[in-house]
Design a protein around this motif. Structure first.
Motif, PDB file in Angstrom:
ATOM      1  N   GLU A  76      50.625  50.264  76.893  1.00 37.57           N
ATOM      2  CA  GLU A  76      51.966  49.732  77.129  1.00 37.57           C
ATOM      3  C   GLU A  76      52.647  49.425  75.800  1.00 37.57           C
ATOM      4  OE1 GLU A  76      54.320  46.267  79.672  1.00 37.57           O
ATOM      5  OE2 GLU A  76      52.129  46.147  79.420  1.00 37.57           O
ATOM      6  N   GLY A  77      53.875  49.931  75.635  1.00 36.06           N
ATOM      7  CA  GLY A  77      54.646  49.690  74.431  1.00 36.06           C
ATOM      8  C   GLY A  77      54.266  50.537  73.239  1.00 36.06           C
ATOM      9  N   LYS A  78      53.331  51.466  73.412  1.00 35.95           N
ATOM     10  CA  LYS A  78      52.858  52.282  72.293  1.00 35.95           C
ATOM     11  C   LYS A  78      53.303  53.731  72.465  1.00 35.95           C
ATOM     12  CE  LYS A  78      48.778  49.328  71.915  1.00 35.95           C
ATOM     13  NZ  LYS A  78      49.011  48.584  73.154  1.00 35.95           N
ATOM     14  N   LEU A  79      53.416  54.424  71.365  1.00 30.34           N
ATOM     15  CA  LEU A  79      53.797  55.834  71.372  1.00 30.34           C
ATOM     16  C   LEU A  79      52.636  56.653  71.925  1.00 30.34           C
ATOM     17  CD1 LEU A  79      56.036  57.833  70.427  1.00 30.34           C
ATOM     18  CD2 LEU A  79      54.809  57.966  68.245  1.00 30.34           C
ATOM     19  N   LEU A  80      52.928  57.541  72.888  1.00 32.09           N
ATOM     20  CA  LEU A  80      51.844  58.313  73.507  1.00 32.09           C
ATOM     21  C   LEU A  80      52.323  59.681  73.963  1.00 32.09           C
ATOM     22  CD1 LEU A  80      52.424  58.288  76.821  1.00 32.09           C
ATOM     23  CD2 LEU A  80      51.478  55.984  76.641  1.00 32.09           C
ATOM     24  N   LEU A  81      51.350  60.497  74.347  1.00 33.28           N
ATOM     25  CA  LEU A  81      51.581  61.784  74.991  1.00 33.28           C
ATOM     26  C   LEU A  81      51.048  61.705  76.410  1.00 33.28           C
ATOM     27  CD1 LEU A  81      50.233  64.137  72.149  1.00 33.28           C
ATOM     28  CD2 LEU A  81      52.640  63.631  72.636  1.00 33.28           C
ATOM     29  N   SER A  82      51.802  62.228  77.363  1.00 36.24           N
ATOM     30  CA  SER A  82      51.340  62.231  78.752  1.00 36.24           C
ATOM     31  C   SER A  82      51.635  63.576  79.390  1.00 36.24           C
ATOM     32  CB  SER A  82      52.014  61.115  79.557  1.00 36.24           C
ATOM     33  OG  SER A  82      53.402  61.347  79.680  1.00 36.24           O
ATOM     34  N   ASP A  83      50.831  63.908  80.400  1.00 36.85           N
ATOM     35  CA  ASP A  83      51.098  65.094  81.201  1.00 36.85           C
ATOM     36  C   ASP A  83      51.421  64.648  82.618  1.00 36.85           C
ATOM     37  OD1 ASP A  83      48.657  64.359  82.263  1.00 36.85           O
ATOM     38  OD2 ASP A  83      47.575  66.152  81.601  1.00 36.85           O
ATOM     39  N   ALA A  84      51.350  65.552  83.589  1.00 39.65           N
ATOM     40  CA  ALA A  84      51.706  65.194  84.965  1.00 39.65           C
ATOM     41  C   ALA A  84      50.701  64.237  85.587  1.00 39.65           C
ATOM     42  CB  ALA A  84      51.815  66.459  85.819  1.00 39.65           C
ATOM     43  N   THR A  85      49.511  64.132  85.011  1.00 42.74           N
ATOM     44  CA  THR A  85      48.479  63.251  85.555  1.00 42.74           C
ATOM     45  C   THR A  85      48.541  61.854  84.967  1.00 42.74           C
ATOM     46  OG1 THR A  85      46.986  65.101  85.985  1.00 42.74           O
ATOM     47  CG2 THR A  85      45.988  62.916  85.828  1.00 42.74           C
ATOM     48  N   SER A  86      48.548  61.761  83.635  1.00 39.63           N
ATOM     49  CA  SER A  86      48.510  60.452  82.976  1.00 39.63           C
ATOM     50  C   SER A  86      48.647  60.627  81.476  1.00 39.63           C
ATOM     51  CB  SER A  86      47.187  59.742  83.294  1.00 39.63           C
ATOM     52  OG  SER A  86      46.104  60.462  82.730  1.00 39.63           O
ATOM     53  N   ALA A  87      48.681  59.503  80.777  1.00 39.73           N
ATOM     54  CA  ALA A  87      48.641  59.531  79.320  1.00 39.73           C
ATOM     55  C   ALA A  87      47.295  60.084  78.863  1.00 39.73           C
ATOM     56  CB  ALA A  87      48.850  58.128  78.766  1.00 39.73           C
ATOM     57  N   PHE A  88      47.309  60.825  77.740  1.00 41.74           N
ATOM     58  CA  PHE A  88      46.060  61.414  77.254  1.00 41.74           C
ATOM     59  C   PHE A  88      45.925  61.377  75.740  1.00 41.74           C
ATOM     60  CE2 PHE A  88      49.092  64.930  77.269  1.00 41.74           C
ATOM     61  CZ  PHE A  88      48.867  65.523  76.030  1.00 41.74           C
ATOM     62  N   GLY A  89      46.994  61.053  75.031  1.00 46.29           N
ATOM     63  CA  GLY A  89      46.922  61.097  73.578  1.00 46.29           C
ATOM     64  C   GLY A  89      47.913  60.160  72.934  1.00 46.29           C
ATOM     65  N   SER A  90      47.738  59.931  71.638  1.00 49.76           N
ATOM     66  CA  SER A  90      48.580  58.989  70.915  1.00 49.76           C
ATOM     67  C   SER A  90      48.326  59.153  69.424  1.00 49.76           C
ATOM     68  CB  SER A  90      48.249  57.554  71.347  1.00 49.76           C
ATOM     69  OG  SER A  90      48.823  56.607  70.473  1.00 49.76           O
ATOM     70  N   PRO A  91      49.296  58.796  68.571  1.00 47.28           N
ATOM     71  CA  PRO A  91      49.014  58.767  67.133  1.00 47.28           C
ATOM     72  C   PRO A  91      48.133  57.587  66.739  1.00 47.28           C
ATOM     73  CG  PRO A  91      51.254  58.025  67.552  1.00 47.28           C
ATOM     74  CD  PRO A  91      50.715  58.544  68.858  1.00 47.28           C
ATOM     75  N   ILE A  92      47.646  56.821  67.720  1.00 48.79           N
ATOM     76  CA  ILE A  92      46.714  55.723  67.460  1.00 48.79           C
ATOM     77  C   ILE A  92      45.294  56.166  67.786  1.00 48.79           C
ATOM     78  CG2 ILE A  92      46.069  53.351  68.051  1.00 48.79           C
ATOM     79  CD1 ILE A  92      49.053  52.929  68.825  1.00 48.79           C
ATOM     80  N   VAL A  93      45.035  56.548  69.027  1.00 48.94           N
ATOM     81  CA  VAL A  93      43.722  57.041  69.451  1.00 48.94           C
ATOM     82  C   VAL A  93      43.917  57.938  70.670  1.00 48.94           C
ATOM     83  CG1 VAL A  93      43.281  55.028  70.930  1.00 48.94           C
ATOM     84  CG2 VAL A  93      41.346  56.376  70.076  1.00 48.94           C
ATOM     85  N   ASP A  94      43.126  59.003  70.751  1.00 51.25           N
ATOM     86  CA  ASP A  94      43.238  59.944  71.868  1.00 51.25           C
ATOM     87  C   ASP A  94      42.224  59.609  72.962  1.00 51.25           C
ATOM     88  OD1 ASP A  94      45.327  61.513  70.805  1.00 51.25           O
ATOM     89  OD2 ASP A  94      43.907  62.580  69.517  1.00 51.25           O
ATOM     90  N   SER A  95      42.379  60.287  74.105  1.00 48.03           N
ATOM     91  CA  SER A  95      41.521  60.015  75.258  1.00 48.03           C
ATOM     92  C   SER A  95      40.333  60.973  75.300  1.00 48.03           C
ATOM     93  CB  SER A  95      42.325  60.153  76.556  1.00 48.03           C
ATOM     94  OG  SER A  95      42.578  61.521  76.837  1.00 48.03           O
ATOM     95  N   THR A  96      39.306  60.546  76.025  1.00 43.71           N
ATOM     96  CA  THR A  96      38.159  61.431  76.247  1.00 43.71           C
ATOM     97  C   THR A  96      38.523  62.565  77.206  1.00 43.71           C
ATOM     98  OG1 THR A  96      37.387  59.971  78.018  1.00 43.71           O
ATOM     99  CG2 THR A  96      36.492  59.584  75.823  1.00 43.71           C
TER     100      THR A  96
END
Length: 227
Positions: A150-170
């Motif tokens: 919440e409140g952070k820069l991220l990348l999301s697709d149709a399912t959910s958030a998956f990436g960010s310039p902070i930390v990415d998802s598994t």
């Protein structure tokens, strides 16, 4: 697959842009000795040229910290991934080897002090949006913790958030079984267009030299870049 910037980002960072590299039919493996040698040499030179107390002297670190502040993100609590990698190396920790795709990605993130993400495109669902996180945006991060975005820069697709310039998802992580990848380079507002061209060219060439495959690359921006 298309990638676009949401107004929640561009309203506050109108000059932000993304470098997008799509790779198909790659062969991910352990990093070759040539790449390991080049990265280890660069890390040693980095430690000779900079001290941890002078980290903001590295071009790109102060600029991305400023971007985070403009987005309302505390860069001392949630560091850009490029800064976190540089800090770790300047503290004397070894480069963390993963595979030939992730290692190239992390090398360029440190080299240019820019957050970079590499994702298994076959694990993504539909188009990608770069936006500011909402209350329900959370995922298991590559750091082994559930991260609340919440409140952070991220990348999301149709399912959910998956990436960010902070930390990415598994969920979207690249393994040796990955064949089609998307790489995202987060360009701060002060970076001239000519430098972005240079970076995209260097990253794409080295990545395909190491991992093979075919490359398509593009910019995503909401405003003309400075020249």
């Amino acid at each position: 697959m298309t990638v676009r910037l949401d107004s929640s980002v561009t309203d506050r960072l109108p000059g932000l842009s993304l470098g997008i590299l799509h790779y198909t039919d790659v062969a991910v493996a352990d990093s070759p000795k040539m790449l390991q040698g080049r990265i280890n040499y660069f890390v040693e030179k980095l430690r000779l040229d900079y001290e941890l107390s002078r980290l903001t002297d590295v071009e790109g670190i102060a600029e991305w910290r400023s971007c985070f502040k403009q987005l309302g993100i505390d860069p001392s609590r949630y560091r850009p991934s490029s800064e976190a990698l540089l800090r770790r190396l300047l503290q004397g920790n070894p480069f963390f080897w993963i595979n030939s795709a992730v290692d190239v990605n992390n090398f360029f993130s440190v080299l240019y002090a820019l957050p970079c993400g590499i994702y298994d495109q076959d694990k993504l669902d539909g188009d990608v949006l770069c936006r500011i996180g909402q209350a329900d945006d959370r995922y298991e991060g590559l750091n082994g913790r559930e991260v609340h975005m919440e409140g952070k820069l991220l990348l999301s697709d149709a399912t959910s958030a998956f990436g960010s310039p902070i930390v990415d998802s598994t969920r979207s992580c690249v393994t040796e079984a990955s064949r089609n990848l998307m790489q995202v380079i987060f360009f701060h507002e002060q970076l001239p267009a000519a430098k972005k061209d240079e970076i995209l060219g260097s990253v794409g060439r080295m990545f395909t030299e190491i991992n093979g495959g075919n490359l398509e690359q593009s910019y995503i921006a909401s405003a003309p870049a400075l020249r």
